[in-house]
Design an enzyme around this catalytic site. Structure first.
Site, PDB file in Angstrom:
ATOM      1  N   GLY A 500       0.825  -1.204   0.000  1.00 45.23           N
ATOM      2  CA  GLY A 500       0.000   0.000   0.000  1.00 45.23           C
ATOM      3  C   GLY A 500       0.853   1.245   0.000  1.00 45.23           C
ATOM      4  O   GLY A 500       2.084   1.181  -0.032  1.00 45.23           O
ATOM      5  N   GLY A 503       3.217   1.196   2.986  1.00 47.18           N
ATOM      6  CA  GLY A 503       4.317   0.238   2.955  1.00 47.18           C
ATOM      7  C   GLY A 503       3.821  -1.161   2.647  1.00 47.18           C
ATOM      8  O   GLY A 503       2.663  -1.369   2.277  1.00 47.18           O
ATOM      9  N   ASP A 615     -11.342   7.075   2.064  1.00 44.32           N
ATOM     10  CA  ASP A 615     -10.767   6.193   1.047  1.00 44.32           C
ATOM     11  C   ASP A 615     -11.561   4.884   0.981  1.00 44.32           C
ATOM     12  O   ASP A 615     -10.988   3.793   0.985  1.00 44.32           O
ATOM     13  CB  ASP A 615      -9.289   5.911   1.343  1.00 44.32           C
ATOM     14  CG  ASP A 615      -8.530   5.416   0.118  1.00 44.32           C
ATOM     15  OD1 ASP A 615      -9.053   5.587  -1.004  1.00 44.32           O
ATOM     16  OD2 ASP A 615      -7.428   4.862   0.279  1.00 44.32           O
TER      17      ASP A 615
END
Length: 834
Positions: A500, A503, A615
């Site tokens: 992502g 990380g 999101d």
């Protein structure tokens, strides 16, 4: 007469030879080092000689000489196969130093083949590679044959390449090249993508080649490239081979004075091309698309090579070129660029913004210009990663140089700094003292993940029993870094289950056998730090069965690590398309949507102020072993407006395709932005296709727009997932479409709340399982709003007396996810329950 003919033929031959030779590179590299590491003798590949390890040992400073070789039967077949027979092992930090006679860009090519030797298994090696100014590889583990190619600008007299083993491991190398690069090959500027502005400063960047592709043509080996580059085919990158047609006409290629040269790409690249498989259909309307894997958090130089080898006359080929969702070359006409001439080799450079995804999409498609046959062309693609502000291409730190001169400079600087520090000691001490006090205060606000009984403890492992300290009213899970290393097998790359913007995510197993998901961030990333703090702040406030639970975190050694419960079935997105999972039933999909809606409804209502996820997408809805949905990834989350406010003004963040257009236009965030994104997810669940797909015809590219057209026509059944055809009750589909449509209203005020969405999805499930009898609102097109009870205290009803709606009042902050919502809903929709 015969003599005249002979002279004429000789003249034509000379002219042809001169023209041909002008097409080929005259570049002779000032610096050219090639080493076959570990080899006792020189190795010849094409016209290059790789020196034996013994002859090249003068370039190397290493505490120990360890050379290994492998059986000839295990060597992979390629033009570099001879290099892979031997390798050099570095048990300690070791440095190659090459004298650079001409400053400028230089290729660094590293060849790796992790074979198993008598004393060393190269597959277990973990190490870093760096130059004094750039980190090339960090904690690298070669898992197959790999060639790593870098381009660095060398301004000093020496180029140092340092290999540093990680921990108790070792480093290895099969082959190495350092070669000068023609100065014009990489210019200082390029066109920036989104927004289309001029990018300058390429000369200060190191580059890593991630893709070099001969579009529509065969593999081009380094022996057929003037700069010894290799070009692969586009087969593995193509999204839909049926949309692509390949052409070849190398004899037509010409290198103009103001265009590309043989050093930019050989004839074998410019002489082949990928085009639209339109077959002269004047109505053809689709894009040809390729996707290239990249690393998140970096900018990329995208070089597109063009040569019109298909047109028979000028101004007949117009097309569009896209990088991701940006039309970087609209209505592009190659013949106009060269005054009407055809088959002229050229390229265009573009630099992306720092990417928060792990792929770059390149598409070509027809122009909108009328009376032009739809077609498009692309001959070659190169994608190169740009070093970040720290000079890194890996995200790792740059090891300090072993150079004695640099140590001397460092010593001088250290003395000067020491004197200054001594002079300013009083002032600095006072400032640091105040700063640390403030940091301690800030940390006390951040590190409070799990609240229970007033004790703060760390998680134990075989390295530690954990420590217990007082922490007011907070139960603080701070996990030792050693325990996380143990749980993830020292961050084994084969345990990576996702990547992502923050990380990599690793599967892990704690000492008690508990499976976890471990998200490891980049400590140097400011964006990562913000997301790290936000995740902990948000998830420490909420405990809900439809939100992914935070188990712990680690902030040792500048690490940013978050530990979550492990979700066995991955993302909702992976079950809808692209991953080969079995198709889910309509009931399963509805239950997943209902679970996600419960989690979002709790976010919006379960705290003193609403929390807006920002999101919401199918990739952030995770599924456990029972396919129960849990909302994840709160790195972009934001607390909602105050009571006397209607919105939060903030910079626009989110994922393209899911983004609320009103939020994008006005930069005003409300809970209704999450509702819009969830509406896109609903259509994604129904249609089982990406929300943005440039490979489709233009009217189908954006899922939300396309689905809304069919919904408004009352023909939503025409576009549903083919595996659901004939398996959804008409009323269930109708109500589902209406719910998604209201979520996608242009203005937030017209959208339902997540509570309304939740009730309507429950209704959709009811309609699917059994048609309700004698329900006057069964055919209503406006159930949203009518089925929105005031929710206060759920446990207050009990005996069945009183008003039906009052029996189901509950606190908006309570977790109602354990209650049978179908039973609650069935009471509410019956007339006596209202």
């Amino acid at each position: 007469m015969m003599g005249f003919v002979g002279l004429k033929l000789l003249f034509i031959g000379v002219v042809f030879f001169l023209c041909l030779s002008s097409c080929y590179s005259q570049f002779n590299p000032a610096d050219k080092y090639s080493i076959d590491c570990g080899s006792p003798s020189n190795t010849t590949i094409g016209n290059r000689v790789f020196l034996s390890d013994s002859l090249a040992s003068s370039f190397l400073s290493t505490p120990q000489n360890v050379l290994v070789d492998t059986s000839a039967n295990s060597i992979p077949s390629s033009e570099y196969s001879p290099l892979y027979k031997t390798a050099r092992i570095f048990t300690q930090t070791s440095t190659y130093t090459f004298r650079i006679t001409q400053s400028g860009r230089h290729w660094i090519r590293l060849y790796f083949f992790p074979f198993s030797a008598s004393n060393y298994n190269l597959t277990t090696a973990v190490f870093s590679v760096s130059t004094p100014d750039h980190s090339l590889l960090s904690d690298f583990k070669a898992e197959s044959v790999q060639t790593k190619e870098y381009s660095v600008n060398v301004t000093s007299g020496d180029l140092e390449i340092t290999f540093t083993p990680t921990g108790s491991s070792f480093a290895f190398l099969n082959g190495l090249e350092v070669v000068s690069v023609p100065d014009p090959l990489i210019p200082d500027d390029a066109m920036s993508v989104n927004p289309p502005t001029n990018f300058k400063g390429m000369l200060n960047k190191a580059l890593e080649t991630l893709a070099r592709v001969n579009m529509g043509g065969p593999v081009v080996t380094s022996r057929n490239d003037s700069l010894w580059r290799s070009w692969v085919t586009d087969l593995s990158y193509s999204k839909n081979r049926n949309f692509e047609s390949n052409v070849s006409n190398p004899t037509a290629v010409r290198y103009p004075p103001d265009g590309a040269t043989q050093d930019d790409a050989p004839v074998s690249v410019y002489g082949t091309a990928a085009t639209m498989a339109s077959e002269n259909d004047p109505k053809a309307n689709f894009n040809v698309t390729w996707e290239f894997p990249v690393d998140r958090g970096f900018q990329y130089l995208v070089r597109l090579h063009f040569c019109d080898i298909v047109s028979t006359s000028a101004n007949t080929l117009y097309f569009n070129v896209y990088i991701d969702d940006s039309n970087v070359l609209p209505d592009y006409d190659l013949s106009t660029k060269f005054g009407g001439s055809l088959a002229m080799a050229s390229y265009s450079d573009f630099v992306t913004q720092s990417l928060n995804k792990n792929q770059i999409r390149i598409s070509i498609g027809p122009s909108s210009i009328k009376d032009v046959n739809p077609n498009a062309i692309l001959n070659g693609v190169e994608i190169m990663k740009l070093s970040n502000s720290d000079g890194s291409l890996s995200g790792g730190n740059i090891p300090s140089s072993n150079s004695s001169s640099k140590k001397s400079i460092g010593l001088i600087i250290g003395v000067v700094v020491g004197v200054l520090v001594a002079i300013l000691a009083g002032v600095i001490f006072f400032c640091v003292y105040k700063k640390r006090k403030q940091e301690q205060l800030n940390q006390s606000k951040i590190w409070i993940p799990l609240s229970t009984n007033g004790i703060s403890q760390t998680m134990g492992s075989k390295y530690s029993n954990g420590t217990t300290i007082s922490a007011g009213s907070n139960f603080n899970y701070r996990c030792p870094f050693a325990a996380i290393q143990e749980a993830t097998n020292n961050f084994d790359e084969s345990w990576v289950i996702g990547i992502g913007g923050f990380g990599k995510v690793y599967k892990g197993v704690l000492s008690d056998g508990t499976k976890v998901a471990v998200k490891r961030g980049n400590p140097k990333s400011q964006q990562g730090l913000a997301e790290f703090q936000t995740e902990i702040e948000m998830l420490s406030q909420f405990r809900h069965r439809h939100l992914v639970s935070l188990i712990g975190y680690c902030d040792e050694k500048s690490e940013m690590i978050l530990i979550y419960e492990y979700m066995e079935n991955g993302t909702l997105k992976s079950h809808l398309y692209g991953s080969g999972f079995p198709s889910m039933s309509w009931k399963q999909r509805l239950e997943i949507c209902i679970g996600a809606a419960r989690g979002l409804h709790y976010l919006h209502t379960g705290y003193s102020k609403a929390v807006i996820h920002r999101d919401v997408k199918s990739a952030n809805i995770l599924l456990d072993e029972n396919l129960m949905a849990k909302v994840a990834d709160f790195g972009l989350s934001k607390t909602g407006p105050e009571i006397d406010q209607t919105h939060v003004s903030t910079a626009v963040k989110g994922s393209f395709g899911y983004l609320d257009p009103e939020y994008f236009r006005r930069q005003q965030l409300t809970e209704k932005s999450d509702v819009y994104s969830f509406g896109v997810v609903l259509f994604e669940v129904l249609c089982a296709r990406p929300v943005i797909d440039p490979s489709l015809p233009r009217e189908m590219v954006n899922l939300a727009e396309w689905a809304m057209k069919w919904q408004k026509k009352g023909q939503l059944e025409q576009i549903i997932d083919v595996t659901l055809k004939g398996k959804i009750r008409a009323d269930s589909l109708r109500k589902f479409g209406e719910t998604a449509e209201k979520c996608l209203s242009d203005f937030g005020v017209d959208r339902p709340s997540m509570g309304d969405v939740l009730w309507n999805l429950e209704y959709v499930l009811q309609l699917q399982e059994a048609v309700l009898q004698n329900d006057p609102d069964e055919n209503s097109t406006n159930v949203i709003g009518e089925l929105s009870p005031v929710i206060h205290d759920f446990n207050r009803g009990g005996d069945g007396g009183g008003d039906g709606a009052a029996q189901f009042e509950m606190s908006s902050g309570d977790d109602i996810s354990g209650v049978s919502m179908s039973k609650v809903f069935s009471q509410l929709v019956k007339s006596e329950g209202r």
